[in-house]
Design an enzyme around this catalytic site. Structure first.
Site, short mmCIF file in Angstrom:
data_model
loop_
_atom_site.label_atom_id
_atom_site.label_comp_id
_atom_site.label_asym_id
_atom_site.label_seq_id
_atom_site.Cartn_x
_atom_site.Cartn_y
_atom_site.Cartn_z
N ASP A 98 0.78 -1.24 0.00
CA ASP A 98 0.00 0.00 0.00
C ASP A 98 0.81 1.30 0.00
O ASP A 98 0.88 2.01 1.02
CB ASP A 98 -0.99 -0.01 1.18
CG ASP A 98 -2.07 1.05 1.01
OD1 ASP A 98 -2.06 1.75 -0.03
OD2 ASP A 98 -2.91 1.18 1.92
N HIS A 104 -0.65 6.00 0.08
CA HIS A 104 -0.87 6.87 1.23
C HIS A 104 -0.09 8.14 1.02
O HIS A 104 0.93 8.15 0.33
CB HIS A 104 -0.35 6.20 2.51
CG HIS A 104 -1.31 5.21 3.12
ND1 HIS A 104 -2.48 5.60 3.74
CD2 HIS A 104 -1.29 3.86 3.21
CE1 HIS A 104 -3.12 4.53 4.19
NE2 HIS A 104 -2.43 3.46 3.87
N TYR A 164 3.16 7.06 7.74
CA TYR A 164 3.16 6.42 6.42
C TYR A 164 4.50 6.59 5.69
O TYR A 164 4.53 6.78 4.48
CB TYR A 164 2.03 6.99 5.55
CG TYR A 164 0.65 6.72 6.09
CD1 TYR A 164 0.14 5.43 6.15
CD2 TYR A 164 -0.16 7.78 6.54
CE1 TYR A 164 -1.15 5.18 6.64
CE2 TYR A 164 -1.45 7.53 7.02
CZ TYR A 164 -1.93 6.24 7.07
OH TYR A 164 -3.19 5.99 7.55
N ARG A 201 -14.36 -2.40 13.19
CA ARG A 201 -13.85 -1.19 13.83
C ARG A 201 -14.33 -0.03 12.99
O ARG A 201 -14.57 -0.18 11.78
CB ARG A 201 -12.33 -1.20 13.97
CG ARG A 201 -11.57 -1.08 12.67
CD ARG A 201 -10.09 -1.33 12.90
NE ARG A 201 -9.46 -1.66 11.64
CZ ARG A 201 -8.56 -0.87 11.05
NH1 ARG A 201 -8.19 0.26 11.61
NH2 ARG A 201 -8.04 -1.23 9.91
N TYR A 250 -13.87 3.93 11.73
CA TYR A 250 -13.10 5.18 11.62
C TYR A 250 -14.06 6.32 11.92
O TYR A 250 -15.13 6.39 11.30
CB TYR A 250 -12.56 5.33 10.20
CG TYR A 250 -11.42 4.38 9.88
CD1 TYR A 250 -10.12 4.70 10.24
CD2 TYR A 250 -11.65 3.18 9.23
CE1 TYR A 250 -9.07 3.83 9.96
CE2 TYR A 250 -10.62 2.32 8.94
CZ TYR A 250 -9.33 2.64 9.30
OH TYR A 250 -8.30 1.79 9.03
N ASP A 299 -11.49 4.55 15.61
CA ASP A 299 -10.17 4.99 15.15
C ASP A 299 -10.25 6.43 14.64
O ASP A 299 -10.87 6.69 13.61
CB ASP A 299 -9.69 4.03 14.04
CG ASP A 299 -8.23 4.27 13.66
OD1 ASP A 299 -7.67 5.33 14.03
OD2 ASP A 299 -7.65 3.39 12.99
N GLU A 304 -8.55 4.47 19.28
CA GLU A 304 -7.28 4.56 18.57
C GLU A 304 -6.96 5.94 18.01
O GLU A 304 -7.82 6.61 17.45
CB GLU A 304 -7.28 3.54 17.42
CG GLU A 304 -5.96 3.51 16.68
CD GLU A 304 -5.68 2.17 16.09
OE1 GLU A 304 -5.50 1.21 16.86
OE2 GLU A 304 -5.68 2.08 14.86
N HIS A 315 -0.58 3.44 16.79
CA HIS A 315 0.34 2.71 15.93
C HIS A 315 1.79 3.02 16.33
O HIS A 315 2.07 4.10 16.83
CB HIS A 315 0.16 3.15 14.48
CG HIS A 315 -1.19 2.82 13.93
ND1 HIS A 315 -1.43 1.67 13.22
CD2 HIS A 315 -2.37 3.48 13.98
CE1 HIS A 315 -2.71 1.65 12.86
NE2 HIS A 315 -3.30 2.74 13.31
N THR A 363 -2.04 -2.07 7.09
CA THR A 363 -2.24 -1.04 6.09
C THR A 363 -3.22 -1.55 5.05
O THR A 363 -3.50 -0.88 4.08
CB THR A 363 -0.92 -0.63 5.40
OG1 THR A 363 -1.16 0.53 4.61
CG2 THR A 363 -0.35 -1.73 4.51
O1 GAE Z 1 -5.17 3.53 10.99
C1 GAE Z 1 -5.43 2.37 10.70
O2 GAE Z 1 -5.66 1.56 11.57
C2 GAE Z 1 -5.55 1.97 9.29
O3 GAE Z 1 -5.50 0.66 8.98
C3 GAE Z 1 -4.93 2.90 8.33
O4 GAE Z 1 -3.58 2.79 8.34
C4 GAE Z 1 -5.56 2.81 6.99
O5 GAE Z 1 -5.43 4.01 6.31
C5 GAE Z 1 -5.06 1.67 6.16
C6 GAE Z 1 -5.75 1.61 4.83
O6 GAE Z 1 -5.08 1.71 3.81
O7 GAE Z 1 -6.99 1.45 4.80
O8 GAE Z 1 -3.69 1.83 5.96
MG MG Z 2 -3.04 1.34 3.96
MG MG Z 3 -5.41 3.21 13.05
#
Ligand code: GAE
Ligand code: MG
Ligand code: MG
Length: 389
Positions: free
Chosen positions: A42, A45, A90, A162, A164, A193, A221, A246, A297
């Site tokens: 990935d 980002h 990232y 989970r 966001y 998150d 998170e 993280h 990720t």
């Molecule tokens: O923050 C997190 O826990 C995620 O997994 C985050 O890193 C995401 O952006 C992930 C994604 O590509 O969906 O990397």
């Molecule tokens: Mg990712």
């Molecule tokens: Mg996260």
């Protein structure tokens, strides 16, 4: 055994959300004919610049060719010299180091005729409980779409999710209330998150609203800007819920330990730069008396298999982890993807050598892209992992 060549192949694979992610598949060739595979997962980002793949391949060849792949510690040290740690989540150098370290493990384990789990001291479990991600609500209309995602994934066996949060708190609340109404205790939301979106005070206001709907919440998170250790600590003292963050550098982890910033370390090889580094971070967490979970990720099957071996060897994973990448993408580059059952990620069979997944050259060709250049994406898409409406 000696390394004879390094190959990097870029692939672009869409998610079910429509968002396309670019990854780099690594092949390490050896003079014994064994090939180790790895994944730099990935690259889609921020920051929005891209790596020159040919240049990277040339650089890695100059480090690796002629070397003994069993010198994993030494090679990792050199990788850090070439792709130094930053204090950024990232950081692409970490993705590069991770792909190379994955492939070294695969190569060495294959040569020894063992699975990568044996290199980690065996297993304390064979499967890891994981959760399916619900990407961030921007608009109220997305609530029903996400309820449909929960319906579909629950049918597949994913009963932990989970969420966001933090962009549209009304929509976050509406979603939680709908989950409770429709699924009751059948569905658990293990984490909110915030992904560093809010300052800790705004996050605190949101937490007070959202924790009214505790649907099995295990942690909160990233509820402060990146590297705001004091902010995390403030929140940690205010809420009864564990705070997780993280790990993206050893310096950052050290500060989080010193400043009592978190309860749970979210550790992913991709963000800390490899399996070797991730093990170090997990052991540091254990010594500091902290739990950890495996983050993600959203890797393909190679990266996820690597994480499954790692996760099954760690004694301080007590809560639900995150890697569900292979379920998010419409395709993969291996013959058999890693498997999920009843919301568990199963580690590849221990009889399988190396990482336990096999590249499918036809699929690799199908998803191959020329480079890592960006398509016309917006910053919001990159942050929220959704396609344009
Ligand atoms: O923050 C997190 O826990 C995620 O997994 C985050 O890193 C995401 O952006 C992930 C994604 O590509 O969906 O990397
Ligand atoms: Mg990712
Ligand atoms: Mg996260």
């Amino acid at each position: 055994m000696k390394i004879t060549n390094i190959e990097l192949i870029a692939v672009g694979i869409p998610r079910h959300t429509g968002f396309v992610n670019k990854h780099v598949i690594v092949k390490i060739h050896s003079d014994e004919g064994i090939v180790g595979i790895g994944e730099m997962s990935d690259f889609s980002h921020l920051p929005r610049y891209s790596i020159d793949l040919h240049d990277l391949e040339r650089g890695l060849r100059s480090v690796f060719i002629g070397r003994n792949p069993f010198d994993i510690m030494q090679l990792n040290q050199e990788l850090v010299d070439h792709f130094p740690e930053t204090m950024y989540y990232y950081e692409k150098g970490s993705f590069i180091r991770n792909g190379m370290d994955n492939a070294l493990h695969d190569l060495c384990a294959k040569c020894l005729d063992i699975s990568v789990s044996e290199m980690f001291g065996g297993r304390v479990r064979d499967k890891l409980k994981v959760c399916y991600p619900i990407f961030r609500h921007r608009f109220m209309e997305e609530v029903e779409e996400n309820i449909q995602v929960v319906r579909n994934r629950l049918e597949q066996g994913f009963d932990v999710f989970r969420l966001y949060v933090g962009k549209n708190i009304d929509a976050d609340e509406a979603f939680l209330s709908r989950v409770k109404e429709e699924f009751g205790s059948k569905v658990k939301i293990k984490s909110y998150d915030f992904s560093h979106l809010l300052n800790w005070k705004d996050a605190w206001c949101a937490i007070k609203r959202l924790t009214k709907y505790d649907l099995g919440l295990e942690m909160i998170e990233s509820p402060a800007p990146r590297n705001d250790f004091e902010g995390l600590n403030q929140l940690r003292l205010k809420t009864d819920y564990p705070i997780s963050e993280h790990v993206w550098s050893f310096k950052q982890q050290q500060e989080m330990i010193k400043q009592e910033a978190v309860d749970i370390f979210n550790i992913s090889p991709i963000f800390i730069g490899g399996l070797t580094a991730a093990r170090k971070a997990a052991y540091a967490a254990e010594v500091a008396g902290k739990e950890c979970i495996l983050g993600t990720t959203q890797e393909l099957s190679i990266g996820t298999a690597a994480m499954a071996h790692l996760g099954c060897s760690l004694t301080n994973i007590l809560k639900t982890s995150d890697p569900t990448g292979p379920e998010l993408y419409i395709g993969d580059v291996v013959k058999e993807r890693v498997t999920y059952q009843d919301g568990y990620l199963h580690a590849p069979d221990r009889n399988k050598k190396g990482l336990g997944v096999e590249l499918d050259e036809e699929l690799l060709d199908k998803f191959r892209v020329a480079d890592l250049s960006w398509n016309d994406v917006s910053v919001h898409q990159l942050q929220d992992r959704t396609s344009i409406k």
